[in-house]
Design a protein around this motif. Structure first.
Motif, PDB file in Angstrom:
ATOM      1  N   ALA A  66       0.821  -1.221   0.000  1.00 42.97           N
ATOM      2  CA  ALA A  66       0.000   0.000   0.000  1.00 42.97           C
ATOM      3  C   ALA A  66       0.850   1.264   0.000  1.00 42.97           C
ATOM      4  O   ALA A  66       0.450   2.283  -0.573  1.00 42.97           O
ATOM      5  CB  ALA A  66      -0.919  -0.015   1.224  1.00 42.97           C
ATOM      6  N   PHE A  67       2.023   1.226   0.637  1.00 45.99           N
ATOM      7  CA  PHE A  67       2.897   2.408   0.726  1.00 45.99           C
ATOM      8  C   PHE A  67       3.781   2.559  -0.521  1.00 45.99           C
ATOM      9  O   PHE A  67       4.518   3.539  -0.646  1.00 45.99           O
ATOM     10  CB  PHE A  67       3.809   2.303   1.961  1.00 45.99           C
ATOM     11  CG  PHE A  67       3.094   2.357   3.285  1.00 45.99           C
ATOM     12  CD1 PHE A  67       1.739   2.632   3.359  1.00 45.99           C
ATOM     13  CD2 PHE A  67       3.794   2.139   4.468  1.00 45.99           C
ATOM     14  CE1 PHE A  67       1.069   2.676   4.584  1.00 45.99           C
ATOM     15  CE2 PHE A  67       3.145   2.192   5.695  1.00 45.99           C
ATOM     16  CZ  PHE A  67       1.781   2.453   5.761  1.00 45.99           C
ATOM     17  N   GLY A  68       3.761   1.565  -1.413  1.00 41.38           N
ATOM     18  CA  GLY A  68       4.591   1.633  -2.612  1.00 41.38           C
ATOM     19  C   GLY A  68       6.065   1.406  -2.363  1.00 41.38           C
ATOM     20  O   GLY A  68       6.922   1.902  -3.096  1.00 41.38           O
ATOM     21  N   ILE A  69       6.412   0.629  -1.339  1.00 37.55           N
ATOM     22  CA  ILE A  69       7.822   0.396  -0.987  1.00 37.55           C
ATOM     23  C   ILE A  69       8.181  -1.086  -1.027  1.00 37.55           C
ATOM     24  O   ILE A  69       9.218  -1.491  -0.500  1.00 37.55           O
ATOM     25  CB  ILE A  69       8.144   0.966   0.418  1.00 37.55           C
ATOM     26  CG1 ILE A  69       7.212   0.341   1.475  1.00 37.55           C
ATOM     27  CG2 ILE A  69       8.008   2.483   0.419  1.00 37.55           C
ATOM     28  CD1 ILE A  69       7.560   0.726   2.906  1.00 37.55           C
ATOM     29  N   ALA A  70       7.334  -1.903  -1.636  1.00 40.50           N
ATOM     30  CA  ALA A  70       7.552  -3.354  -1.609  1.00 40.50           C
ATOM     31  C   ALA A  70       8.848  -3.760  -2.299  1.00 40.50           C
ATOM     32  O   ALA A  70       9.398  -4.825  -2.006  1.00 40.50           O
ATOM     33  CB  ALA A  70       6.363  -4.074  -2.251  1.00 40.50           C
ATOM     34  N   ASP A  71       9.344  -2.914  -3.230  1.00 36.83           N
ATOM     35  CA  ASP A  71      10.578  -3.253  -3.947  1.00 36.83           C
ATOM     36  C   ASP A  71      11.808  -2.612  -3.302  1.00 36.83           C
ATOM     37  O   ASP A  71      12.898  -2.665  -3.869  1.00 36.83           O
ATOM     38  CB  ASP A  71      10.477  -2.812  -5.412  1.00 36.83           C
ATOM     39  CG  ASP A  71      10.170  -1.326  -5.558  1.00 36.83           C
ATOM     40  OD1 ASP A  71       9.797  -0.699  -4.548  1.00 36.83           O
ATOM     41  OD2 ASP A  71      10.313  -0.802  -6.675  1.00 36.83           O
ATOM     42  N   GLN A  72      11.635  -2.002  -2.104  1.00 36.25           N
ATOM     43  CA  GLN A  72      12.749  -1.292  -1.480  1.00 36.25           C
ATOM     44  C   GLN A  72      13.212  -1.910  -0.154  1.00 36.25           C
ATOM     45  O   GLN A  72      14.101  -1.361   0.508  1.00 36.25           O
ATOM     46  CB  GLN A  72      12.354   0.180  -1.246  1.00 36.25           C
ATOM     47  CG  GLN A  72      11.999   0.928  -2.522  1.00 36.25           C
ATOM     48  CD  GLN A  72      11.412   2.294  -2.254  1.00 36.25           C
ATOM     49  OE1 GLN A  72      11.902   3.037  -1.403  1.00 36.25           O
ATOM     50  NE2 GLN A  72      10.350   2.636  -2.975  1.00 36.25           N
ATOM     51  N   VAL A  73      12.605  -3.007   0.273  1.00 34.31           N
ATOM     52  CA  VAL A  73      12.999  -3.650   1.536  1.00 34.31           C
ATOM     53  C   VAL A  73      14.448  -4.132   1.404  1.00 34.31           C
ATOM     54  O   VAL A  73      14.785  -4.857   0.468  1.00 34.31           O
ATOM     55  CB  VAL A  73      12.074  -4.842   1.860  1.00 34.31           C
ATOM     56  CG1 VAL A  73      12.558  -5.582   3.110  1.00 34.31           C
ATOM     57  CG2 VAL A  73      10.639  -4.371   2.028  1.00 34.31           C
ATOM     58  N   PRO A  74      15.353  -3.727   2.317  1.00 35.00           N
ATOM     59  CA  PRO A  74      16.759  -4.148   2.216  1.00 35.00           C
ATOM     60  C   PRO A  74      16.919  -5.660   2.374  1.00 35.00           C
ATOM     61  O   PRO A  74      16.064  -6.334   2.962  1.00 35.00           O
ATOM     62  CB  PRO A  74      17.430  -3.412   3.391  1.00 35.00           C
ATOM     63  CG  PRO A  74      16.467  -2.406   3.865  1.00 35.00           C
ATOM     64  CD  PRO A  74      15.103  -2.871   3.480  1.00 35.00           C
ATOM     65  N   THR A  75      18.024  -6.165   1.875  1.00 38.07           N
ATOM     66  CA  THR A  75      18.293  -7.605   1.971  1.00 38.07           C
ATOM     67  C   THR A  75      18.219  -8.084   3.418  1.00 38.07           C
ATOM     68  O   THR A  75      17.607  -9.117   3.707  1.00 38.07           O
ATOM     69  CB  THR A  75      19.694  -7.915   1.396  1.00 38.07           C
ATOM     70  OG1 THR A  75      19.733  -7.492   0.032  1.00 38.07           O
ATOM     71  CG2 THR A  75      19.985  -9.410   1.471  1.00 38.07           C
ATOM     72  N   ASN A  76      18.854  -7.339   4.319  1.00 34.87           N
ATOM     73  CA  ASN A  76      18.810  -7.749   5.729  1.00 34.87           C
ATOM     74  C   ASN A  76      17.388  -7.800   6.273  1.00 34.87           C
ATOM     75  O   ASN A  76      17.025  -8.709   7.028  1.00 34.87           O
ATOM     76  CB  ASN A  76      19.642  -6.790   6.584  1.00 34.87           C
ATOM     77  CG  ASN A  76      21.106  -7.179   6.645  1.00 34.87           C
ATOM     78  OD1 ASN A  76      21.505  -8.207   6.092  1.00 34.87           O
ATOM     79  ND2 ASN A  76      21.910  -6.372   7.314  1.00 34.87           N
TER      80      ASN A  76
END
Length: 521
Positions: free
Chosen positions: A80-90
């Motif tokens: 919903a926030f549009g950040i699903a592709d930005q979660v860091p590897t850790n």
């Protein structure tokens, strides 16, 4: 023999609230009703709140498996926030470790503390004459007549030899220790159980260090050893003694899996993202089909909700209570996929990934089917669910070692973000008990609508709008019952689904009066 009504309420041990009603004619179940006897209502509590409250509040749906709700909620908010592709590897890996360890200790809980006592006569330890202090402690416990943790139980049809029975009873106690270690390992990255604070939109919270990773792997190795040398052998022993239960309780033979454990970064679409357990559906033909979430709906003709809310996709779900509705018999709705009944859970996860050719899953399943000299069709059964759950445990535990070694100490675990004015989201994962979906609509930076479709809602659902029984109901219908006073067959079928109805916390008197009211701000 005529007709007799058998009611079992509650069915489950420790966690209950599931009621089963059956009509048995001439020794065979002709009708079955599965009823969830608590109202959840978490969706109503969430309306108007800050979206970031979702991963905190939805964990209160359950005290047994709150962690998957946190994972589903933050996946939903990432979307919903549009950040699903930005979660860091850790952040991605730490989420996998938290969820994976939760699954491992929870599967151990199910077999030893919720289901195995249907096959193991704990009273046999009264005859034990050895020196094992654990078994002797249970012997003393039983001698005092304190059978509470092992109830409800029925008499008869216990087939394991006395020495194996006594050994497995000792494993019951060992399993408690394993669960404690599993919870401690979860707490390293997620905080104190049951309702942790370790995952947030955009990643996780705890900064991983070498010491924390080493401590996690140390405890993981202890659980791996228990799974390999105790849990799996015990499941095989039960399977060999009760082999007829490979032919009982098949149910609808439609299986669905949302997928879990993200293995790649930078992919916003959950259905395109590489996951250890992939998504999909399959049936008795063992042909894999891709999942299409737009085909999910919830029907309420036989649920205590207004008929006007029936047939909606969860993103448009409504919670309008109608407790006086005629013919209704459950607080659970009836989720359907493409209008059909589907079972979810570890068996579905294993079958979907077996049919999609996941190499690790296929190799392990084939190895254990060879041990049992059987084909994949035996998995459509009570013992198939237990075996699949044990194999799911092993696969998850084995792979967590490499996941943990992929964490990079000192690197970030989350990102900064802003809550959008408006948005919609969807979070799909696999809880310990099966496919779990969270759906959100945001307006003016607040939750306008939130809906959860939990695994037991799928499995323990009542009949749908077309009158088709749910998965547990179908698994019961047609089952021969040898002794109406000791309906072993029925509880073994229901418990193989690992039903969990802890969807609400309501405190009432025996006469139904409210004892207290709380206002949460």
């Amino acid at each position: 023999m005529g007709s007799v009504k058998i009611n079992i309420d509650p069915v489950t041990r420790i966690e209950g609230h599931l009621k089963i009603e059956t009509i048995v004619e001439d020794g065979v179940v002709k009708e079955a009703k599965s009823s969830g006897m608590l109202f959840r209502g978490l969706e109503l509590i969430l309306k108007g709140r800050d979206p970031r409250d979702a991963q905190v509040i939805t964990q209160r749906i359950c005290g047994v498996c709150p962690t998957p709700h946190a994972i589903a909620a933050v996946t939903n908010l990432d979307s919903a926030f549009g950040i699903a592709d930005q979660v860091p590897t850790n952040g991605r890996i730490v989420r996998n470790l938290i969820q994976g360890m939760c699954d491992v200790q929870d599967h151990i809980l199910h077999f030893y503390h919720l289901a195995a006592l249907d096959y193991v006569d704990v009273a046999q330890v009264a005859k034990y004459e050895g020196s094992d202090p654990v078994i002797n402690s249970i012997k003393d416990f039983v001698a005092r007549g304190e059978l509470g943790p092992f109830l409800p139980r029925y008499e008869g049809d216990y087939r394991l030899p006395a020495d194996i029975t006594q050994e497995v009873v000792g494993h019951y106690v060992k399993a408690l220790e394993m669960r404690r270690k599993g919870q401690e390992a979860v707490a390293i990255f997620n905080g104190k159980m049951p309702h942790g604070c370790g995952v947030v939109p955009g990643g996780a919270v705890e900064l991983p260090s070498v010491d924390k990773i080493a401590a996690f792997i140390w405890m993981l190795n202890e659980l791996k050893d228990f799974v390999d040398n105790v849990y799996l052998p015990d499941v095989v022993a039960v399977a060999q003694a009760y082999s007829d239960y490979f032919g009982i309780g098949a149910g609808c033979k439609n299986y669905m899996c949302y997928g879990s454990y993200d293995l790649e970064d930078g992919q916003a679409d959950q259905l395109k993202r590489e996951r250890f357990y992939g998504h999909g559906t399959t049936s008795a033909d063992l042909v894999h089909q891709e999942l299409d979430p737009s085909k999910i709906s919830e029907q309420v003709k036989y649920s205590w909700y207004a008929d006007s809310t029936s047939g909606k996709h969860p993103s448009q779900g409504e919670t309008k209570v109608d407790y006086q509705k005629e013919e209704a018999y459950s607080w659970l709705k009836a989720p359907r996929y493409d209008g059909k009944v589907y079972e979810v859970g570890p068996l579905s996860t294993i079958l979907v990934n077996y049919t999609r050719g996941q190499a690790q899953v296929k190799d392990l399943v084939d190895a254990y089917l060879a041990k049992l000299n059987a084909g994949p069709e035996v998995l459509f059964s009570v013992l198939g669910r237990h075996l699949a759950r044990a194999l799911h445990t092993k696969l998850t535990a084995d792979n967590m070692v490499n996941w943990a070694l992929g964490v990079k100490p000192g690197e970030p675990v989350n990102i900064q973000y802003e809550i959008p004015d408006e948005g919609t989201g969807m979070g799909l994962t696999e809880a310990t008990r099966g496919a779990l979906g969270h759906f959100i609509e945001i307006k003016d930076k607040k939750i306008a609508n939130y809906h959860c479709v939990v695994p037991t809602t799928w499995n323990a659902s009542p009949k749908d709008d077309q009158g088709v029984p749910g998965p547990i109901e179908q698994a019961l219908i047609g089952t021969p019952v040898k002794d109406n006073d000791n309906p072993f067959e029925l509880v073994r079928i229901v418990r193989s689904f690992d039903p969990c109805i802890a969807c609400a916390v309501h405190i009432v008197s025996p006469k139904g009066r409210d004892l207290s009211r709380f206002r949460i701000t």
